[in-house]
Design an enzyme around this catalytic site. Structure first.
Site, PDB file in Angstrom:
ATOM      1  CG  ASP B  89      46.362  43.783  55.506  1.00 44.67           C
ATOM      2  OD1 ASP B  89      46.932  42.744  55.814  1.00 44.67           O
ATOM      3  OD2 ASP B  89      45.218  44.076  55.900  1.00 44.67           O
ATOM      4  CG  ASP B 271      40.851  46.511  51.198  1.00 43.35           C
ATOM      5  OD1 ASP B 271      41.388  47.633  51.330  1.00 43.35           O
ATOM      6  OD2 ASP B 271      40.556  45.797  52.168  1.00 43.35           O
ATOM      7  CB  CYS B 309      23.338  40.855  38.327  1.00 42.87           C
ATOM      8  SG  CYS B 309      24.784  39.998  38.979  1.00 42.87           S
ATOM      9  CB  CYS B 311      26.761  37.190  39.405  1.00 41.49           C
ATOM     10  SG  CYS B 311      25.378  36.630  40.417  1.00 41.49           S
ATOM     11  CB  CYS B 314      21.897  36.983  38.613  1.00 38.15           C
ATOM     12  SG  CYS B 314      21.777  37.969  40.114  1.00 38.15           S
ATOM     13  CG  HIS B 340      24.508  39.049  43.799  1.00 45.05           C
ATOM     14  ND1 HIS B 340      24.058  39.207  42.510  1.00 45.05           N
ATOM     15  CD2 HIS B 340      24.219  40.215  44.435  1.00 45.05           C
ATOM     16  CE1 HIS B 340      23.514  40.398  42.372  1.00 45.05           C
ATOM     17  NE2 HIS B 340      23.590  41.031  43.533  1.00 45.05           N
TER      18      HIS B 340
END
Lengths: 376, 376
Positions: B89, B271, B309, B311, B314, B340
């Site tokens: 940005d 974002d 999940c 991830c 998890c 996560h």
């Protein structure tokens, strides 16, 4: 369970088998006091830094989250997601360094928790019950760690009590591991030698605890106030009295140089919070000495922390980036530093083993002992 | 460079190509303000959480370590070890939210650094020079982000200035990217629409900046004080005036539900610091709503954060372990939580894309928009 593979003077190359795998020795154990490695490393990262044995803390885990909870969650291995060997220390050292309002009696120690102040009693049986609940592979004896300097008379009494406690530890752990539903039926007990820097007391105590025929023995109560030379001298005097067919573990030690000197004197197992603690302050180990990554001179240094290092950080990121992470106070700075330093320690003991395998330890030791601890 | 693959009402499935790879949209960009992800995640972790685009901050990196240094180190991709797409940005938003003693002039903004108080001037040319030094794939226009509520007259003047600044941005970035030794010659500029919640001002401004024919356009200046409904209404009013063949990026937004609602209204890029910030406080996203992992009820919960999940956390660790890490104040708690939550956000946009591919977005959106933001 300990196999001596090769001897070079007093330095020993060996291996030690546990219910969660065989450990090549000499070995540095990676400290995860509260079932977590500092710097945000997880069990998933341990193989990547070359860790063979994880070490957790009986006292801390008893206080929080509680060993009963960990037992319910399937034991420490499952709780923290680590399937390799785990050693738990007994809580003795922490009671003497962290807890307040301690009272030592024949039955054990009364003290207040450092977290919430609540009254706790821990004796040999309690320490063994907690460690059985955690289900570590190696449980350490519940002992008194006497600070140095210490009165000879007090050390004598304390050693006698620690020896009596050891008998109770042995009986208690036998009991817990043979119970139905034991978390780790293959868990074993290692004894701890005490005696401050009084060589004769160390030797007497060692003779007495060796009679219990335990599968491993530690040297406790060093690096607690004596000089480095006194520590080396004590190890040297004691070592001939330690059973040659059992591993020797020097508790809480030390710098890379301390490790080289202690392997030279016959020690097999080590642990220390130093690589993690130094890492968090930006002090990073290299094969030329210790650097402070926060130093201005690394601001535009595009090279890795150590050109000889193969750790995940050195393979991908620069000193410049790591210095920026410290300056910007990013948590990633801690993770990278601890990762590198643990890899360095594990790699140091790996190189020690390779040197022993090659019958070349003496020269490896002489080449490195001067330079590894120095600040550069 | 943007390819619209499929349209379902206003919701768009597309892809956008950059010098560091093609991005499947809708997409959530993962924020690494200071060239590092919060919670101790590194570039190595980004693929594991499903990240497609990393987002860094012009203002922060200019102040520390300096964009000149990063250029010397080979640019931001090499500095942080990430070879995928990066968006930077422009610094506009941070100057208006972080810096002190701001003075806005036609040439740019005079302000004091939030780190060391030193005087800095940043205008369109400076922002483009910094972003060219960083070598991101997508540079954002230097704009003024006006807080809400705002005076209509002030917003009008500000929009006009931001439009004039955009012309200077385009010229400056063209200049820097065509120089010999440009860090990323393929770097492009995206424009930013402003106008607070005045729909006509938003539309007028959009028409004006669309004339510059830029490869992407963002909606800036939302989620800065208006109600959620006002935000949705503004997007809905503006969207028909945004070029259909260019990606649309809603800056700094938002909750899972905000993302569902905005995709529904034609937005492609997002974002937000929210998944990382919430993660650090123990607020974890699940497909049933947001849980607080510090809650007592998870103390002995052996299940993963979210059974649906996949991830890295998890797959291996329990709610019980993660709660313990928070209670014991281990940094690993932050790493696991951020990991996560970022995985959740990336997985949310992945499921959005799958639903769009299947022509089923409307039902996915209706099924999930009520439940994802709620605290359970």
């Amino acid at each position: 369970m300990y196999k001596l593979i090769k001897l070079e003077e007093r330095a020993r190359r060996g291996e030690y088998s546990t219910p969660h795998g065989t450990v090549q020795t000499p070995v540095f154990m990676n400290v995860g006091t509260q079932a977590a490695i500092k710097g945000g490393l997880s069990a998933e990262d341990l193989p990547r830094v070359g860790c063979q044995v994880e070490l957790s803390n009986t006292y801390h885990l008893h206080v929080r989250p509680g060993d009963g909870l960990i037992r319910e969650m399937g034991g420490l291995h499952r709780f923290m997601g680590w399937d390799g060997p785990i050693l738990t220390d007994s809580g003795g050292f922490q009671i003497f360094s962290l807890a307040s309002l301690r009272k030592i009696k024949e039955e054990g120690v009364y003290f207040n928790s450092h977290v919430d102040g609540r009254h706790i009693f821990m004796g040999p049986e309690e320490s063994m019950r907690i460690q059985a609940n955690l289900g570590s592979d190696i449980a350490m004896a519940f002992d008194e760690c006497v600070g140095i300097p210490a009165e000879r008379k007090y050390v004598e009494e304390s050693c006698a009590r620690t020896a009596r406690w050891l008998e109770r530890c042995k009986e208690a752990l036998n009991h817990y591991t043979s119970e139905d539903g034991a978390v780790n039926p293959g868990q074993v007990l290692w004894g701890i030698n005490q005696g401050a820097v009084f060589h004769d007391l160390r030797i007497d105590h060692m003779k007495r605890i060796a009679e219990l025929d335990l599968p491993g023995y530690a040297i406790g109560g060093l690096a607690v106030g004596e000089s480095t030379q006194e520590m080396y001298d004590t190890i040297e005097a004691l070592e001939p009295y330690m059973p040659a067919d059992r591993p020797r573990y020097l508790m809480g030690v030390g710098t890379p140089c301390n490790i080289l000197e202690s392997v030279h004197r016959g020690v097999d197992f080590f642990d220390c919070v130093m690589p993690a603690r130094n890492g968090r302050h930006g002090h990073l180990y290299t094969w030329e000495g210790v650097i402070n990554i926060k130093n201005e001179k690394y601001a535009r240094d595009d090279g890795p922390i150590d050109p000889e290092c193969g750790c995940p950080v050195c393979r991908r990121w620069s000193r410049s980036y790591l210095r920026h992470l410290f300056k910007a106070e990013e948590i990633l700075a801690l993770r990278f530093s601890v990762m590198h330093n643990l890899f360095f320690y594990n790699s140091l003991t790996e190189k020690i083993r390779q040197a022993l395998d090659a019958g070349d330890y003496e020269s490896f030791y002489r080449r490195n002992r001067e330079k590894l601890d120095r600040r550069i």
